[in-house]
Design a protein around this motif. Structure first.
Motif, PDB file in Angstrom:
ATOM      1  N   UNK A 131       0.830  -1.209   0.000  1.00 28.68           N
ATOM      2  CA  UNK A 131       0.000   0.000   0.000  1.00 28.68           C
ATOM      3  C   UNK A 131       0.859   1.251   0.000  1.00 28.68           C
ATOM      4  N   UNK A 132       1.904   1.229   0.825  1.00 25.79           N
ATOM      5  CA  UNK A 132       2.786   2.394   0.910  1.00 25.79           C
ATOM      6  C   UNK A 132       3.463   2.652  -0.433  1.00 25.79           C
ATOM      7  N   UNK A 133       3.866   1.578  -1.119  1.00 22.33           N
ATOM      8  CA  UNK A 133       4.511   1.740  -2.426  1.00 22.33           C
ATOM      9  C   UNK A 133       3.538   2.347  -3.427  1.00 22.33           C
ATOM     10  N   UNK A 134       2.279   1.868  -3.395  1.00 23.61           N
ATOM     11  CA  UNK A 134       1.281   2.420  -4.323  1.00 23.61           C
ATOM     12  C   UNK A 134       1.053   3.892  -4.038  1.00 23.61           C
ATOM     13  N   UNK A 135       0.997   4.249  -2.740  1.00 23.53           N
ATOM     14  CA  UNK A 135       0.729   5.658  -2.452  1.00 23.53           C
ATOM     15  C   UNK A 135       1.950   6.519  -2.772  1.00 23.53           C
ATOM     16  N   UNK A 136       3.119   5.907  -2.932  1.00 21.00           N
ATOM     17  CA  UNK A 136       4.300   6.643  -3.378  1.00 21.00           C
ATOM     18  C   UNK A 136       4.270   6.880  -4.885  1.00 21.00           C
ATOM     19  N   UNK A 137       3.340   6.226  -5.555  1.00 19.11           N
ATOM     20  CA  UNK A 137       3.247   6.403  -7.001  1.00 19.11           C
ATOM     21  C   UNK A 137       3.641   5.164  -7.787  1.00 19.11           C
ATOM     22  N   UNK A 138       4.052   4.102  -7.126  1.00 24.69           N
ATOM     23  CA  UNK A 138       4.378   2.857  -7.835  1.00 24.69           C
ATOM     24  C   UNK A 138       3.091   2.079  -8.104  1.00 24.69           C
ATOM     25  N   UNK A 150       2.099   0.095 -10.311  1.00 21.32           N
ATOM     26  CA  UNK A 150       2.111  -1.279 -10.822  1.00 21.32           C
ATOM     27  C   UNK A 150       2.325  -2.328  -9.734  1.00 21.32           C
ATOM     28  N   UNK A 151       2.475  -1.891  -8.506  1.00 20.41           N
ATOM     29  CA  UNK A 151       2.748  -2.862  -7.441  1.00 20.41           C
ATOM     30  C   UNK A 151       1.533  -3.750  -7.204  1.00 20.41           C
ATOM     31  N   UNK A 152       1.732  -5.046  -7.328  1.00 22.72           N
ATOM     32  CA  UNK A 152       0.674  -6.001  -7.010  1.00 22.72           C
ATOM     33  C   UNK A 152       0.780  -6.356  -5.540  1.00 22.72           C
ATOM     34  N   UNK A 153       1.439  -7.475  -5.278  1.00 26.75           N
ATOM     35  CA  UNK A 153       1.605  -7.822  -3.864  1.00 26.75           C
ATOM     36  C   UNK A 153       3.081  -7.758  -3.491  1.00 26.75           C
ATOM     37  N   UNK A 154       3.317  -7.592  -2.182  1.00 22.82           N
ATOM     38  CA  UNK A 154       4.680  -7.603  -1.659  1.00 22.82           C
ATOM     39  C   UNK A 154       4.732  -8.691  -0.596  1.00 22.82           C
ATOM     40  N   UNK A 155       5.764  -9.470  -0.650  1.00 19.01           N
ATOM     41  CA  UNK A 155       5.894 -10.516   0.339  1.00 19.01           C
ATOM     42  C   UNK A 155       7.244 -10.357   1.031  1.00 19.01           C
ATOM     43  N   UNK A 156       7.227 -10.353   2.355  1.00 19.86           N
ATOM     44  CA  UNK A 156       8.457 -10.107   3.104  1.00 19.86           C
ATOM     45  C   UNK A 156       8.926 -11.392   3.765  1.00 19.86           C
TER      46      UNK A 156
END
Lengths: 80, 218
Positions: A23-30, A32-38
């Motif tokens: 979510x944070x990446x999307x709100x930064x403008x990325x 195309x981010x689908x899911x992030x797995x840590x």
């Protein structure tokens, strides 16, 4: 030799850190981010020079302590 | 049991004593629990919760004795971090991980009794709603699919089961588990913090009292 263990959450187990980061990446403008797995990475140094033996030992360590089979899967990479 | 990083042992000892037990604090390097009628693993951050919560504590010298007590039918109770340790030690099924909303939760919650066949719920009624505080970041219970007995579930004030009342995203709102025979039990919320009116609830005394009642002279 050094052995690297890559620990990842098992499929189907919710990853709140990953989804919050996505979510944070999307709100930064990325957009195309689908899911992030840590996951986690663990490096173990073992004294043996035999790659197969090193892998076997670290596999045992993963089963007994390094990972929790309810939550996590692991992959082992023998480095050198 | 006291591990390096355990921090609820005095509250638990006080609560046990109020229910008529004679608790003693035992350091994790001890290798002998003979003479004790039961074991409680209190909350905290045993061994700094390094690697995973409870993962290192499981290898403390005392844990083989805890396993022995458990396997001979002796009462064993894990609260919060103690529950995490019992899961890591595979004395209870499942595992605990970070809360659904990645936030630390510290507030009273309602839990509903799902089974009275355990050392922590024997003195309660099925369906009884109990209010006790939850205080954890890694409190989300993940069921392995072949779990033993669910003894407590998060619920609303009237016992309603709903995702709204599931504070941390635990599988099926599970707040507490027991093994098949019920002598080993664990729960995330803290009954020892709800034993006097001044603490806002006395419901925890029911659970601690159940445990004390289960103690038989060794």
């Amino acid at each position: 030799m050094k052995v690297r263990v890559h620990v990842q959450r098992r499929p189907g187990i919710a990853d709140p850190e990953g989804s919050t980061t996505a979510q944070a990446l999307r709100s930064l403008g990325f957009e195309d981010v689908g899911s992030v797995s840590i996951g986690r990475e663990i490096e173990v140094e073992v004294t043996t020079d035999d790659a197969g033996e090193a892998r076997k030992q670290v596999e045992d360590m993963c089963r007994q302590l390094l990972t929790n089979p309810v939550l996590e899967d692991f992959e082992i990479e023998v480095l050198a | 049991m006291v591990f390096p990083g355990t921090n609820c042992e005095h509250d638990v000892a006080y609560a046990l004593e109020r229910q008529g037990a004679r608790p003693e604090l035992v350091w994790h390097t001890s290798e002998d629990l003979s003479g004790f009628d039961g074991v409680v693993l209190p909350g905290g951050f045993a061994h700094g919760d390094y690697l995973r919560t409870g993962a290192i504590a499981r290898f403390s010298p005392i844990m083989s004795e805890v396993a022995r007590v458990a396997s001979t039918g002796g009462p064993v109770l894990g609260i919060c971090n103690g529950f995490q340790i019992l899961c890591e030690a595979r004395l209870l099924s499942g595992a605990l991980m970070a809360n659904r909303d990645t936030s630390f939760i510290c507030r009273p919650v309602h839990v509903r009794v799902e089974s009275t066949n355990s050392v922590v719920t024997a003195g309660t009624r099925p369906g009884q709603v109990i209010e006790i505080p939850l205080n954890s970041y890694e409190g989300r219970y993940v069921a392995p699919g072949d779990e033993d007995q669910v003894v407590l579930r998060y619920c609303g004030p009237d016992g309603e089961l709903d995702d709204r009342f599931n504070p941390n995203g635990s599988t099926d709102s599970i707040a507490g588990m027991a093994n098949g025979p019920g002598n080993v039990a664990g729960l995330m919320p803290h009954p020892e913090r709800a034993i006097e009116d001044v603490l806002g609830s006395v419901d925890g005394a029911l659970l601690i009292g159940s445990f004390v009642a289960s103690l038989q002279p060794a």
